[in-house]
Design an enzyme around this catalytic site. Structure first.
Site, PDB file in Angstrom:
ATOM      1  CG  HIS A 101      -1.239   2.887   4.284  1.00 12.65           C
ATOM      2  ND1 HIS A 101      -1.348   2.458   3.399  1.00 12.65           N
ATOM      3  CD2 HIS A 101      -0.831   1.857   6.003  1.00 12.65           C
ATOM      4  CE1 HIS A 101      -0.273   1.654   3.721  1.00 12.65           C
ATOM      5  NE2 HIS A 101      -0.460   1.207   4.931  1.00 12.65           N
ATOM      6  CG  ASP A 104      -0.980   5.077   1.743  1.00  8.79           C
ATOM      7  OD1 ASP A 104      -0.307   5.768   1.765  1.00  8.79           O
ATOM      8  OD2 ASP A 104      -1.956   3.976   2.224  1.00  8.79           O
TER       9      ASP A 104
HETATM   10  C1  XLS Z   1       3.853  -4.329   3.863  1.00  8.87           C
HETATM   11  C2  XLS Z   1       3.155  -4.119   4.540  1.00  8.87           C
HETATM   12  C3  XLS Z   1       1.097  -2.839   4.098  1.00  8.87           C
HETATM   13  C4  XLS Z   1       0.675  -3.149   5.095  1.00  8.87           C
HETATM   14  C5  XLS Z   1      -0.832  -2.364   5.335  1.00  8.87           C
HETATM   15  O1  XLS Z   1       4.681  -5.115   3.092  1.00  8.87           O
HETATM   16  O2  XLS Z   1       2.840  -5.271   3.657  1.00  8.87           O
HETATM   17  O3  XLS Z   1       1.134  -2.529   2.854  1.00  8.87           O
HETATM   18  O4  XLS Z   1      -0.195  -4.134   4.084  1.00  8.87           O
HETATM   19  O5  XLS Z   1       0.461  -1.337   5.850  1.00  8.87           O
END
Ligand code: XLS
Ligand code: NI
Ligand code: NI
Length: 441
Positions: A101, A104
């Site tokens: 993300h 991150d």
């Molecule tokens: C949350 C989601 C997230 C997505 C990416 O539950 O899995 O991690 O994969 O935003």
């Protein structure tokens, strides 16, 4: 550059009999299965958020996991050190892809620090380093995404927020996330509806919110074209958490939404194993739905816990899950742009760096083993043969007439009057389950 983990040697394939916990027993990247290398079948990716930003915090206590790369009070120094640690980890583990993300990899600036402009400057600085590290190591970006759920401005959603001002902020953030994903050569971009849903319908205009979500995705499609980003867009279903009800609740709901708003040609699905379970389906079901409808894109690999009702994001170890996933994915032609992203985190007590290796090695071996077993099922066809025989009535002249729409209720009534009561046949579920178990060797 000093190493962060000098004690850990690159992980190698040593075969099923090894007792070395830091070796692969089944994942041999160059090994060919059904004419393709394991690495090409599986396209493993490490999730930046859980693996490098996860601290083990839970609703009852703060983080337990301390990392050397967090040892500075300057968040940009931490961001750079984290990225270097991450690329050392990818290289030693032997994965070819990563996912992140925007927030991150670089810390968001507060309004006092310069707001979005400063946030974007920080991102650019880190993306430059990421580009260099990708080049040095050969590790590639499977997909990028934007965090549209942590900041308090998104508490009532991003694209589905009741305020267009928040919608605009989210659009600006995704615009930048698309630009950096393109810059890093991302094979895809994921839209997971963070807080796109509701906590109570008493304050929510659902129809309007869905229209706004679709408008947002159309804008993303337009911008993707405008900048020439060639990666695949994905939408990731999840039924709940953080909202009580998420709009992109499961594969079928996403498919209906994409079709209603003319988006189905632009987005495929990123299926997450435990999101399927939270939705009351199996991982197998969600993958099979996507395969049957030509919308299978990528996978977030993890698992839940049968006794815990929330999104535990554990590393996948269940062989039934990996075999059936590989069976569906391989029969559907395999991944093109997608892959297996380990959207999973180590448990709160797994505080050592070596725990990150054990977690990924086990998950990679579970899918490699699943692939080998699925390949044998695909070659020998014990299930395919049974299914074909079960449906063979549809291959008859009579069945074809129905499938081709040549006859209707009137003819079917005549047929039934003439032929009487249909013969029934066993579904043989127990025998098929035994056959599946027999292949687990
Ligand atoms: C949350 C989601 C997230 C997505 C990416 O539950 O899995 O991690 O994969 O935003
Ligand atoms: Ni998830
Ligand atoms: Ni996910």
């Amino acid at each position: 550059m000093p190493e962060f983990m000098p004690d850990i040697q690159p992980i190698r394939y040593e075969g099923p009999d090894t007792k070395n916990p830091l070796a692969f027993k089944y994942y041999n990247p160059r090994d060919k299965v059904l004419g393709k290398t394991m690495a090409d079948h599986l396209r493993f990716a490490v999730a930046y958020w859980h693996t490098f930003k996860g601290t083990g915090s839970d609703p009852f206590g703060p983080g337990t996991i301390l990392r050397d790369y967090n040892n500075s009070s300057d968040p940009m120094v931490v961001a750079e050190q984290t990225l270097r640690f991450a690329f050392e980890f990818f290289t030693k583990l032997g994965v070819n892809f990563w996912c992140f993300h925007d927030r991150d990899i670089a810390p968001e600036a507060t309004p006092a620090e310069g707001g979005l402009a400063e946030t974007n400057r920080r991102l650019d600085q880190i993306v430059k380093l990421a580009g260099k590290l990708q080049k040095d190591t050969g590790v590639k970006l499977l997909w990028g995404t934007a965090n549209l759920f942590s900041n308090r401005r998104y508490m009532a959603g991003a694209a589905t927020n009741p305020s267009p001002v928040v919608f605009a902020y989210a659009a600006a953030q995704v615009k930048k996330a698309l630009e950096i994903t393109k810059e890093l050569g991302g094979a895809g971009y994921v839209f997971w509806g963070g807080r796109e849903g509701y906590d109570t319908l008493l304050n929510t205009d659902m129809g309007r919110e869905l229209d706004h979500l679709a408008a947002f995705l159309h804008m993303a499609v337009d911008y993707k074209k405008a900048i020439g980003f060639k990666g695949q867009f994905y939408i990731e279903p999840k039924p709940k958490e953080p909202t009580k009800h998420q709009y992109d609740s499961d594969a079928a709901a996403c498919h209906a939404f994409l079709q209603k708003y003319d988006l189905v040609e632009h987005l495929k699905l990123n299926i997450e194993a435990h999101h399927a379970t939270l939705a009351g389906h199996t991982f197998h079901h969600e993958l099979a739905y996507c395969a049957a409808n030509g919308i299978l894109g990528s996978v977030d690999a993890n698992r839940g816990d049968e006794l815990l009702g929330w999104d535990t994001d554990q590393f996948p170890t269940n062989l039934y899950d990996t075999i059936l996933a590989m069976y569906i994915i391989t029969k559907a032609g395999g991944f093109t742009t997608g892959g297996f992203n380990f959207d999973a985190k180590v448990r709160r007590q797994s505080v050592d760096v070596v725990d990150l290796f054990h977690a990924h090695i086990g998950a990679m071996d579970a899918f490699a083993r699943g692939l080998k077993i699925a390949a044998r099922l695909i070659k020998d066809k014990p299930l395919d043969k049974f299914v074909a025989a079960r449906y063979k009535g549809w291959d008859s002249a009579f069945g074809k007439q129905i499938e081709e729409g040549k006859i209707g209720f009137v003819e079917l009534e005549q047929y039934t009057m003439k032929n009487g009561e249909p013969a029934v046949q066993s579904g043989r579920q127990e025998m098929l389950e035994n056959i599946l178990n027999d292949y687990i060797r």
